[in-house]
Scaffold this motif. Structure first.
Motif, short mmCIF file in Angstrom:
data_model
loop_
_atom_site.label_atom_id
_atom_site.label_comp_id
_atom_site.label_asym_id
_atom_site.label_seq_id
_atom_site.Cartn_x
_atom_site.Cartn_y
_atom_site.Cartn_z
N PHE A 109 0.83 -1.21 0.00
CA PHE A 109 0.00 0.00 0.00
C PHE A 109 0.86 1.26 0.00
CE2 PHE A 109 -4.54 -1.02 0.25
CZ PHE A 109 -4.47 -2.40 0.33
N SER A 110 1.93 1.28 0.80
CA SER A 110 2.76 2.49 0.84
C SER A 110 3.56 2.65 -0.45
CB SER A 110 3.70 2.46 2.04
OG SER A 110 2.97 2.55 3.24
N SER A 111 4.03 1.55 -1.03
CA SER A 111 4.76 1.63 -2.30
C SER A 111 3.84 2.15 -3.40
CB SER A 111 5.31 0.27 -2.71
OG SER A 111 6.22 -0.20 -1.75
N ALA A 112 2.57 1.73 -3.36
CA ALA A 112 1.61 2.18 -4.36
C ALA A 112 1.40 3.69 -4.31
CB ALA A 112 0.29 1.45 -4.19
N LYS A 113 1.70 4.29 -3.16
CA LYS A 113 1.60 5.76 -3.05
C LYS A 113 2.83 6.45 -3.61
CE LYS A 113 -0.82 6.03 1.35
NZ LYS A 113 -0.52 6.26 2.80
#
Ligand code: T5A
Ligand code: NA
Length: 213
Positions: A109-113
């Motif tokens: 989820f954080s990488s997708a940001k």
């Protein structure tokens, strides 16, 4: 399986996947199944919204507060660290933990940001590594057709597609991928077999390991 030696440990089983893939449904069914066979098993979930860190996360997810992307990433990680020692104690006492989301969610989820994947993995290093990751595979489009989608911060098609791409990158030998568009009962049967095999392996002395060393 019953009557195995007293120092056998429980298994750490994690369910992962996009929002609405069916993790919570299947996690609770797995716990019931294991208990029905006479195993000690508990349902855990991340974020654990009951702690004070978890309340900050919950407020963020429901758009009641704003946080910098790095800050919320570290809070999700802290929420796992605050549970690490009790997870270890439970596992060593022979209880299997079925965990609804874990570090893979944190990183995907954080990488997708747009945060760097290595930066995202760093605070997870040293957490307990799952013995088995059950990835419930669903397209973002199919997931969005399921009940309740759209209420929380990350529940948007385009974002979920990016998350799916990062999950692909994280896929390792502890993962099993299950088609999450099958009827619930069919998925349930497949998961039961995989989990039982894993529980046996852990009872037989497979050592606990740590993430991402
Ligand atoms: N997050 C999380 C991070 O960014 N970093 C982190 O470190 C962590 C841990 C909260 C959010 O936080 C992010 C990820 C998330 O965006 P959450 O509280 O776990 O995470 O919320 P969700 O993942 O969105 O959980 P949901 O409850 O929405 O989805 P589930 O658990 O995957 O799905 P479930 O079982 O509730 O089912 C959803 C619906 O589908 C139906 C169910 O009946 C239900 O209506 N369903 C099916 N329908 C048809 N066929 C099937 N096989 C079905 N299985 C379930
Ligand atoms: Na859930």
């Amino acid at each position: 399986l019953q009557g195995c030696n007293s120092n056998s440990r429980g298994a750490l089983v994690v369910l992962e996947g996009l929002d609405r893939c069916g993790k919570t449904t299947q996690s609770s069914r797995l716990v019931q199944y294991l208990e029905g066979l006479g195993h000690s098993a508990e349902l855990w979930r991340f974020p654990d919204r009951t702690t004070s860190v978890g309340q900050m996360i919950s407020s963020y997810l429901s758009n009641k507060s704003q946080l910098d992307d790095h800050t919320i990433h570290l809070l999700f990680s802290a929420n796992r660290w605050e549970k690490r020692s009790s997870m270890e104690t439970k596992l060593k006492s022979g209880t299997t933990l079925i965990v609804d989301r874990y570090s893979y969610s944190g990183v995907a989820f954080s990488s997708a940001k747009g945060l760097g994947i290595e930066w995202c993995k760093a605070p997870e290093v040293g957490l307990l590594a799952p013995d088995l990751v059950l990835y419930l595979n669903i397209s973002p489009e199919k997931a969005s057709e399921r009940g309740g989608y759209g209420c929380e911060r990350y529940e948007q098609l385009e974002f979920q597609s990016k998350v799916a791409q990062y999950y692909q990158v994280l896929h390792d030998s502890s993962w099993k991928v299950i088609d999450a568009c099958q009827p619930m009962e069919d998925i349930e049967k497949q998961l039961q077999e995989m989990v039982l095999e894993c529980v046996k392996k852990c009872h037989n002395g497979e050592p606990l390991s740590q993430l991402w060393l």
